[in-house]
Design an enzyme around this catalytic site. Structure first.
Site, PDB file in Angstrom:
ATOM      1  N   LYS A 194       0.824  -1.211   0.000  1.00  0.00           N
ATOM      2  CA  LYS A 194       0.000   0.000   0.000  1.00  0.00           C
ATOM      3  C   LYS A 194       0.866   1.272   0.000  1.00  0.00           C
ATOM      4  O   LYS A 194       2.087   1.192   0.021  1.00  0.00           O
ATOM      5  CB  LYS A 194      -0.947  -0.037   1.206  1.00  0.00           C
ATOM      6  CG  LYS A 194      -1.985  -1.170   1.120  1.00  0.00           C
ATOM      7  CD  LYS A 194      -2.846  -1.056  -0.120  1.00  0.00           C
ATOM      8  CE  LYS A 194      -4.061  -1.962  -0.103  1.00  0.00           C
ATOM      9  NZ  LYS A 194      -3.773  -3.384  -0.291  1.00  0.00           N
TER      10      LYS A 194
HETATM   11  C1  LIG Z   1      -9.924  -2.505  -1.654  1.00  0.00           C
HETATM   12  C2  LIG Z   1      -9.317  -3.257  -0.520  1.00  0.00           C
HETATM   13  N1  LIG Z   1      -9.996  -3.393   0.618  1.00  0.00           N
HETATM   14  C3  LIG Z   1      -9.492  -4.064   1.675  1.00  0.00           C
HETATM   15  C4  LIG Z   1      -8.271  -4.650   1.618  1.00  0.00           C
HETATM   16  C5  LIG Z   1      -7.768  -5.419   2.795  1.00  0.00           C
HETATM   17  O1  LIG Z   1      -6.634  -4.833   3.339  1.00  0.00           O
HETATM   18  P1  LIG Z   1      -5.761  -5.659   4.410  1.00  0.00           P
HETATM   19  O2  LIG Z   1      -4.852  -6.544   3.632  1.00  0.00           O
HETATM   20  O3  LIG Z   1      -5.008  -4.577   5.163  1.00  0.00           O
HETATM   21  O4  LIG Z   1      -6.700  -6.396   5.279  1.00  0.00           O
HETATM   22  C6  LIG Z   1      -7.508  -4.555   0.450  1.00  0.00           C
HETATM   23  C7  LIG Z   1      -6.187  -5.199   0.380  1.00  0.00           C
HETATM   24  O5  LIG Z   1      -5.566  -5.384  -0.599  1.00  0.00           O
HETATM   25  C8  LIG Z   1      -8.043  -3.843  -0.654  1.00  0.00           C
HETATM   26  O6  LIG Z   1      -7.357  -3.724  -1.798  1.00  0.00           O
END
Ligand SMILES: Cc1ncc(COP(=O)(O)O)c(C=O)c1O
Length: 393
Positions: A194
């Protein structure tokens, strides 16, 4: 001189890499030496720094071990449960939707706007039923959703809004940072790829004190006090109460140590991402490609992803394009295989591709190319040379 030849001798350029500096490393080492490695003073400091970054004194920032955890906690605190419906975009990662199912509620997927690739507010409104409780807009690739329209729909229909801002730090809309737009809650991700990272991690942000209180309790087993308060001299008490069957979603101080310094660099990170995106936009303007949508004048795109789409004039198919990029030792990806094509979501709701024509078309033609701050100018030129050669082949 070609920046991409000879291909076989070039090292592999990954699709994404984090940029971890000496300050982050030193802070992690300091944490390890301090003896306090789980949730403690650094997690608290990271939360305070995040609130200061968003520049909103009333904002509560709750550090968690993933954005998925933050989304789950927010919906749980809203009281979403069986019999409820939550509307979101099909053009997202499954985490956005799976949290709804954790709570026994149902997901209603809608299509995207073909220009922005963000959820289409008109389709959100059309999907509302008496069971609808919440809307989850996703700021796809780092471009803000039309939150003015989403918040207006929510207000008129008495719905909650939870922003999935996994891609959207530091995105703005009408010069306001995402996280401060007036939804019920916003969740950021600090996953490895990210715009800033804590390895794994997330931040739940809300102005709603009740929601924040519930999320803090549910973040750590449904305990009425967290481990830091229990074991430090300021509140010298072994006593705690379990008020609900909570989760184990707290962010460690090791992760927060990374976050404290990554957050300080988020402006510089965004500027570098913007610079790479601008170089791509210039270099690809004459190719049979649809370039990513831009932020409105005066607003910030966080450029988490740079998603190219093959236009009708392109003579190469998407899969062959990605194979050719890999042959040039460049990693690529596809964001996303839409949820309506995923067996679980497709079969549970009997979904067909024809119901989501814009997402389907975007998926079939999308290629995400590398865009990250650890890329050198030579890396950027190498990607440009490869994309140009392959798109014109
Ligand atoms: C649009 C979106 N929402 C939620 C997430 C979930 O993030 P995390 O990996 O921090 O749980 C991601 C992860 O890639 C994502 O791209």
């Amino acid at each position: 001189m070609s920046a991409e030849l000879p291909q076989s001798e070039l090292p592999f350029l990954p699709f994404a890499l984090p940029e971890i500096g000496e300050d982050e490393i030193n802070e992690v080492v300091d944490t390890l030496r301090s003896g306090w490695v789980t949730t403690g003073p650094k997690a608290k400091r990271f939360e305070a720094d995040f609130a200061a970054f968003l520049n909103e004194p009333q904002l509560e920032c709750i550090a968690v071990n993933s954005a998925t955890a933050g989304l789950h906690l927010a919906l749980e605190a809203m009281g979403i449960g069986p019999g409820d419906e939550v509307i979101t975009t099909t053009h997202t990662f499954t985490a956005t939707a799976e949290v709804v199912r954790y709570l026994g509620a149902d997901v209603v997927l809608v299509d995207i706007d073909p220009l922005t690739l963000n959820i289409d507010p008109k389709l959100v409104e059309a999907a509302i039923t008496p069971k609808t409780r919440c809307i989850i807009p996703v700021h796809y690739a780092g471009l803000a959703v039309d939150m003015i329209a989403i918040l207006d729909i929510a207000r008129r229909h008495g719905l909650r809004v939870l922003e999935d801002a996994a891609h959207a730090l530091p995105t703005t809309l009408e010069k306001e940072l995402i996280g401060t737009m007036g939804s019920d809650a916003t969740v950021f991700s600090f996953y490895a790829n990210k715009t800033m990272t804590t390895g794994e991690g997330g931040m739940l942000v809300t102005r709603n004190a009740e929601l924040a209180k519930r999320a803090r309790v549910m973040r750590l087993h449904g305990m009425s006090r967290d481990a830091f308060d229990r074991f430090t001299a300021t509140v010298p008490s072994w006593y705690y109460e379990i008020v609900a069957p909570g989760f184990k979603y707290n962010m460690t101080d090791i992760a927060a140590a990374l976050g404290i310094h990554q957050l300080k660099r988020i402006g510089a990170f965004q500027a570098r991402r913007e610079q790479i995106a601008a170089a791509y936009n210039n270099a690809f303007a004459d190719l049979p490609l649809i370039l990513p949508p831009q932020a409105p004048e005066g607003d910030v795109h966080s450029w988490h992803l740079y998603v190219l789409r093959l236009s009708d004039e392109a003579s190469i198919a998407r899969d062959a394009f990605i194979e050719a990029m890999y042959a040039a030792s460049i990693g690529c990806s596809v964001h996303y295989i839409p949820l309506h094509l995923q067996p679980y979501w497709r079969d549970r709701y009997g979904l067909r591709a024809e119901q989501f024509p814009h997402s389907q078309k975007a998926y079939e033609r999308s290629i995400s190319i590398p865009l990250y701050t650890a890329m050198t100018d030579a890396d950027v030129q190498r990607v440009i040379a490869a994309v140009r050669r392959i798109a014109l082949s």
